[in-house]
Design an enzyme around this catalytic site. Sequence first.
Site, PDB file in Angstrom:
ATOM      1  N   SER A  25       0.834  -1.209   0.000  1.00  0.00           N
ATOM      2  CA  SER A  25       0.000   0.000   0.000  1.00  0.00           C
ATOM      3  C   SER A  25       0.863   1.251   0.000  1.00  0.00           C
ATOM      4  O   SER A  25       0.363   2.358   0.112  1.00  0.00           O
ATOM      5  CB  SER A  25      -0.918   0.002   1.230  1.00  0.00           C
ATOM      6  OG  SER A  25      -0.153  -0.105   2.419  1.00  0.00           O
ATOM      7  N   ASN A 112      -1.795  -2.295  13.235  1.00  0.00           N
ATOM      8  CA  ASN A 112      -3.246  -2.046  13.227  1.00  0.00           C
ATOM      9  C   ASN A 112      -3.615  -0.763  13.965  1.00  0.00           C
ATOM     10  O   ASN A 112      -4.419   0.031  13.482  1.00  0.00           O
ATOM     11  CB  ASN A 112      -3.993  -3.249  13.816  1.00  0.00           C
ATOM     12  CG  ASN A 112      -3.799  -4.493  12.961  1.00  0.00           C
ATOM     13  OD1 ASN A 112      -3.277  -4.394  11.845  1.00  0.00           O
ATOM     14  ND2 ASN A 112      -4.199  -5.639  13.482  1.00  0.00           N
ATOM     15  N   HIS A 158     -38.818  22.576 -11.999  1.00  0.00           N
ATOM     16  CA  HIS A 158     -38.911  21.657 -13.157  1.00  0.00           C
ATOM     17  C   HIS A 158     -38.180  22.229 -14.382  1.00  0.00           C
ATOM     18  O   HIS A 158     -38.507  21.873 -15.498  1.00  0.00           O
ATOM     19  CB  HIS A 158     -40.367  21.357 -13.527  1.00  0.00           C
ATOM     20  CG  HIS A 158     -41.240  21.035 -12.359  1.00  0.00           C
ATOM     21  ND1 HIS A 158     -41.459  19.752 -11.921  1.00  0.00           N
ATOM     22  CD2 HIS A 158     -41.927  21.846 -11.501  1.00  0.00           C
ATOM     23  CE1 HIS A 158     -42.264  19.770 -10.862  1.00  0.00           C
ATOM     24  NE2 HIS A 158     -42.547  21.036 -10.586  1.00  0.00           N
ATOM     25  N   SER A 279     -12.952  23.648 -29.549  1.00  0.00           N
ATOM     26  CA  SER A 279     -13.165  22.376 -30.228  1.00  0.00           C
ATOM     27  C   SER A 279     -12.133  22.233 -31.338  1.00  0.00           C
ATOM     28  O   SER A 279     -11.738  23.215 -31.964  1.00  0.00           O
ATOM     29  CB  SER A 279     -14.576  22.340 -30.818  1.00  0.00           C
ATOM     30  OG  SER A 279     -14.625  21.452 -31.915  1.00  0.00           O
ATOM     31  N   LYS A 285     -16.691  27.082 -31.139  1.00  0.00           N
ATOM     32  CA  LYS A 285     -16.998  26.561 -29.815  1.00  0.00           C
ATOM     33  C   LYS A 285     -16.150  27.147 -28.691  1.00  0.00           C
ATOM     34  O   LYS A 285     -14.960  27.381 -28.833  1.00  0.00           O
ATOM     35  CB  LYS A 285     -16.812  25.030 -29.783  1.00  0.00           C
ATOM     36  CG  LYS A 285     -17.825  24.259 -30.583  1.00  0.00           C
ATOM     37  CD  LYS A 285     -19.261  24.433 -30.091  1.00  0.00           C
ATOM     38  CE  LYS A 285     -19.513  23.717 -28.785  1.00  0.00           C
ATOM     39  NZ  LYS A 285     -19.490  22.255 -28.938  1.00  0.00           N
ATOM     40  N   ASN A 287     -16.189  25.802 -24.848  1.00  0.00           N
ATOM     41  CA  ASN A 287     -16.862  24.802 -24.006  1.00  0.00           C
ATOM     42  C   ASN A 287     -16.574  25.000 -22.518  1.00  0.00           C
ATOM     43  O   ASN A 287     -15.433  25.261 -22.140  1.00  0.00           O
ATOM     44  CB  ASN A 287     -16.420  23.402 -24.420  1.00  0.00           C
ATOM     45  CG  ASN A 287     -16.858  23.057 -25.834  1.00  0.00           C
ATOM     46  OD1 ASN A 287     -17.931  23.474 -26.275  1.00  0.00           O
ATOM     47  ND2 ASN A 287     -16.023  22.333 -26.554  1.00  0.00           N
ATOM     48  N   GLU A 292     -18.012  21.156 -16.321  1.00  0.00           N
ATOM     49  CA  GLU A 292     -18.352  19.788 -16.738  1.00  0.00           C
ATOM     50  C   GLU A 292     -17.511  18.770 -15.969  1.00  0.00           C
ATOM     51  O   GLU A 292     -18.006  17.733 -15.524  1.00  0.00           O
ATOM     52  CB  GLU A 292     -18.122  19.619 -18.240  1.00  0.00           C
ATOM     53  CG  GLU A 292     -19.142  20.344 -19.095  1.00  0.00           C
ATOM     54  CD  GLU A 292     -18.806  20.227 -20.572  1.00  0.00           C
ATOM     55  OE1 GLU A 292     -19.360  19.343 -21.228  1.00  0.00           O
ATOM     56  OE2 GLU A 292     -17.981  21.017 -21.067  1.00  0.00           O
ATOM     57  N   TYR A 319      -9.249  -6.068  12.740  1.00  0.00           N
ATOM     58  CA  TYR A 319      -8.635  -5.644  11.478  1.00  0.00           C
ATOM     59  C   TYR A 319      -8.758  -6.731  10.406  1.00  0.00           C
ATOM     60  O   TYR A 319      -8.620  -7.915  10.675  1.00  0.00           O
ATOM     61  CB  TYR A 319      -7.153  -5.302  11.680  1.00  0.00           C
ATOM     62  CG  TYR A 319      -6.486  -4.873  10.379  1.00  0.00           C
ATOM     63  CD1 TYR A 319      -6.599  -3.567   9.924  1.00  0.00           C
ATOM     64  CD2 TYR A 319      -5.792  -5.800   9.580  1.00  0.00           C
ATOM     65  CE1 TYR A 319      -6.030  -3.180   8.715  1.00  0.00           C
ATOM     66  CE2 TYR A 319      -5.219  -5.416   8.381  1.00  0.00           C
ATOM     67  CZ  TYR A 319      -5.343  -4.104   7.947  1.00  0.00           C
ATOM     68  OH  TYR A 319      -4.800  -3.729   6.753  1.00  0.00           O
ATOM     69  N   GLN A 324      -7.317  -1.926   3.986  1.00  0.00           N
ATOM     70  CA  GLN A 324      -6.240  -1.180   3.336  1.00  0.00           C
ATOM     71  C   GLN A 324      -6.776  -0.348   2.163  1.00  0.00           C
ATOM     72  O   GLN A 324      -6.153   0.632   1.763  1.00  0.00           O
ATOM     73  CB  GLN A 324      -5.162  -2.171   2.857  1.00  0.00           C
ATOM     74  CG  GLN A 324      -3.989  -1.536   2.165  1.00  0.00           C
ATOM     75  CD  GLN A 324      -2.820  -2.502   2.040  1.00  0.00           C
ATOM     76  OE1 GLN A 324      -2.185  -2.847   3.030  1.00  0.00           O
ATOM     77  NE2 GLN A 324      -2.553  -2.963   0.840  1.00  0.00           N
TER      78      GLN A 324
END
Length: 467
Positions: A25, A112, A158, A279, A285, A287, A292, A319, A324
Amino acid sequence: MAQDKLWGGRFDAPTDKFVEEFNASIDVDGCMFAEDIAGSRAHAKMLGRQGILSDDDVKQILQGLNDIEADIENGDIAFTVALEDVHMNIEARLTERIGAAGKRLHTARSRNDQVATDTRLFLRGRCIEILASLHKLQAVLVQLARQHADTIMPGFTHLQTAQPVTFGHHLLAYVEMLERDAGRFSDAAARMNRCPLGSAALAGTTFPVDRSFTAQELGFDGPCNNSLDAVSDRDFVLELLSACAICGVHLSRFSEELILWMSAQFRFIDLPDAFCTGSSIMPQKKNPDMPELVRGKAGGMIGGLVAMLCTVKALPLAYNKDMQEDKGAVFDAFEQLAGCLRIFTDMLPDMRVNRDSMHAAAASGFSTATDLADALVRDGVPFRDAHDIVGRSVAFCIEQGIELHRMDAAACTAIDARLNPAMVGKLSVEDCVAARNHIGGTAPEQVRAQCDIWTNQLNAQEETQHA
Ligand code: ARG
């Protein structure tokens, strides 16, 4: 022993090479080196005070830890997957440098309680950072809200035109959400602030440890009460992932609005060039990639929360190695959220607001219909009748292709004798917003009052942060 593992004694054969990688890890927990070293310092001092280690051993350990920390900070130490995680990488280095004293550090301790302690310490730091970022964004929004206390836009339900609102009021709605987000982080951080050290593997230790001392050294409110809980609890991870996901969802909703508002169909705002892209094929364009992406990142944070809930849900005490997986999910959520908050904080002050488009949109779509019904009610018409009269007026206007305030006397009386052109002609969007002048209402006066309250509160928070 078959290998140089810290736990190699009972093994005959070495670990499979891919298992070594799969098991490690260090790529994820290496970032907790400062917390791991702080935990080891506190533990070593405690062992010395309790007479479990000699003063000389403690001195060597503390010196060794200082050196290792400096080397890691300078990039002079490379972690290795062969030593699995940050705890064993640092411990092995310590022993390499100071010999026998290093081998004594792990007395009365397990990885632990060590990993549970490090993770709490690390996340405590991330919470402090996120709280500061949340307050920064709130301050930006409050300033914008003040500038736009009188800017009128359509309010939607709505996504259909509902009633006019002020843009400042709309922005302050997000300030409220971010405040609750901050509350979630600080609540979770306060609950998490108990020290697992001394719980050892699961049951506690046979040595006369002073758990209150280590807890205090590390700035915890006290030791965890139950050793089994201390090493197996990951609900602080779940709470923080949930706080990240909810905040991510708030920013995602805001993003969705910015994206809509920037479209040719709305034209309410224009985001700064520095936060947009073009674009490769369509030259026209521009964007809104940043909102986003922020909207997209919310998915990852929600995914992290769901993943961890699933990981923990069937784990027996105490544990289990599954745990992990917790750090990758929660560290990533914090990193993504910090990025999203930064984007919003930097982008919004340079947003262009098209007041005219907002106003024109607010003045169309029969946004003043409720106010006309309210005017009839003030003339003594029961609300349900008023609702019906205005409903028929709207139908008439749709047919004629006009707005409500353009209805003439003949049209009014044809619909209902109680409807009069003076009442209809008075319906400006300015009046509509100004009339909602009560706590929580959209009136410019209320927006300014709320901005004052927020500015004071945010300044006070900043003072306590720097105190
Ligand atoms: N790397 C492990 C984790 O992140 C540390 C704890 C390992 N404990 C153990 N008994 N294998 O969870």
